[in-house]
Write an enzyme that holds these catalytic residues in place. Structure first.
Site, short mmCIF file in Angstrom:
data_model
loop_
_atom_site.label_atom_id
_atom_site.label_comp_id
_atom_site.label_asym_id
_atom_site.label_seq_id
_atom_site.Cartn_x
_atom_site.Cartn_y
_atom_site.Cartn_z
N PRO A 1 -15.94 -101.29 -52.72
CA PRO A 1 -14.87 -100.53 -53.36
C PRO A 1 -14.42 -99.32 -52.53
CG PRO A 1 -16.82 -100.66 -54.79
CD PRO A 1 -17.16 -101.35 -53.52
N GLU B 1 -26.41 -100.94 -55.30
CA GLU B 1 -25.77 -99.64 -55.09
C GLU B 1 -25.00 -99.60 -53.79
OE1 GLU B 1 -25.74 -96.94 -57.42
OE2 GLU B 1 -26.22 -98.82 -58.41
N ARG C 1 -4.19 -119.40 -46.96
CA ARG C 1 -2.88 -119.96 -47.32
C ARG C 1 -1.76 -119.47 -46.41
NH1 ARG C 1 0.21 -116.93 -50.36
NH2 ARG C 1 1.20 -118.55 -51.61
N ASP D 1 6.81 -115.72 -51.13
CA ASP D 1 5.83 -115.15 -52.06
C ASP D 1 6.23 -113.76 -52.50
OD1 ASP D 1 4.10 -117.20 -51.83
OD2 ASP D 1 2.76 -116.19 -50.42
N1 ADE Z 1 -17.73 -104.95 -54.25
C1 ADE Z 1 -17.81 -104.38 -55.47
N2 ADE Z 1 -16.61 -103.99 -55.91
C2 ADE Z 1 -15.71 -104.33 -54.93
C3 ADE Z 1 -14.31 -104.18 -54.78
N3 ADE Z 1 -13.55 -103.60 -55.71
N4 ADE Z 1 -13.75 -104.64 -53.64
C4 ADE Z 1 -14.50 -105.20 -52.68
N5 ADE Z 1 -15.82 -105.36 -52.77
C5 ADE Z 1 -16.43 -104.93 -53.88
#
Ligand code: ADE
Length: 250
Positions: A95, A122, A160, A175
């Site tokens: 994230p 974590e 793709r 797209d």
């Molecule tokens: N791993 C956990 N959450 C994630 C996300 N939002 N994007 C990429 N990998 C992740």
């Protein structure tokens, strides 16, 4: 194109990757996906892949040694198989990464080979980030239990875009996002369903009118749902005039 995916849970992948277009892309050898189980590279009787963080704080952190070992093995195998001497990009799914967008998919589709590292728990030991990983990507501002779904999303969105993976009919050029706009509505048979009819212009067979209508509907939908995209979209004079009309309507 070659993908090497490093994961603790390879069993998550086959259902999605072995159906529909991704299956065809692999059968046609446009793309190859190799799964590597990080646990196979952990040592000791228990093949431990994670430990609590130094300094406490809860959760578990993926240890660096099995990840480096898995990546180095995957790269050596790939180099032997493909003859590519260069080390591929090694992308951590997290994230905290840069946001994944259609233009990032396009950028990555130019690479012959990618290594995708799926984080878990974590996170991963910071030394993996500093000394192994070359890029970090997030698929959105939410937290998944791990990077596996994110890795599948990258494989899907990139595959793709590869030449000849999609047939001419579903080509990726129109797209949503490829044009910088959302796509407008689509219709198929029947002509009337529960008294709801397909717009006349769609059935008219008049190519120029249809093209104009499609462009206007794409502009309308983008205006309504994602006005932020209009700031960077490539707009003609006619587009701008139509947007002015939409602005008057609302
Ligand atoms: N791993 C956990 N959450 C994630 C996300 N939002 N994007 C990429 N990998 C992740």
């Amino acid at each position: 194109m070659r993908f090497d995916i490093l994961t603790l849970f390879p069993e998550m992948f086959p259902g999605y990757l072995n159906a529909s277009i991704l299956r065809r892309a692999q059968e046609g050898e446009y793309v190859r996906v190799n799964l590597h189980t990080i646990r196979d590279y952990a040592v000791g009787k228990h093949r431990v892949t994670d430990e609590p963080p130094y300094g406490g704080g809860g959760g578990m952190v993926l240890k660096p040694e099995p990840i480096f070992a898995a990546a180095e093995a995957a790269i050596a195998q790939g180099q032997a198989k493909t003859g590519i001497a260069a080390v591929p990009p090694i992308i951590l799914l997290t994230p905290q990464g840069r946001p994944f967008t259609q233009s990032v998919a396009q950028e990555l589709s130019q690479q012959p080979w990618l290594v995708l590292l799926c984080g878990r728990y974590e996170g991963v030991d910071e030394r993996v980030r500093q000394h192994l990983v070359t890029d970090e990507i997030s698929i959105g501002d939410f937290v998944l239990t791990g990077g596996e779904l994110a890795a599948m999303i990258l494989v899907d969105a990139i595959t793709r875009l590869l030449p000849d993976v999609l047939g001419a009919e579903d080509a990726a050029v129109s797209d949503s996002f490829a044009t910088g706009l959302l796509e407008g509505p689509h219709y198929t048979k029947p002509e009337t369903f529960r008294s709801w009819s397909v717009p006349a212009v769609v059935r008219s067979g008049h190519a120029a009118n249809l093209a104009r209508w499609r462009r206007q509907e794409a502009l309308r939908r983008t205006w309504q749902r994602r006005p932020d995209l209009l700031l960077t979209a490539n707009l003609s004079q006619a587009d701008k005039q139509y947007l002015a009309v939409l602005a008057q309507e609302t």
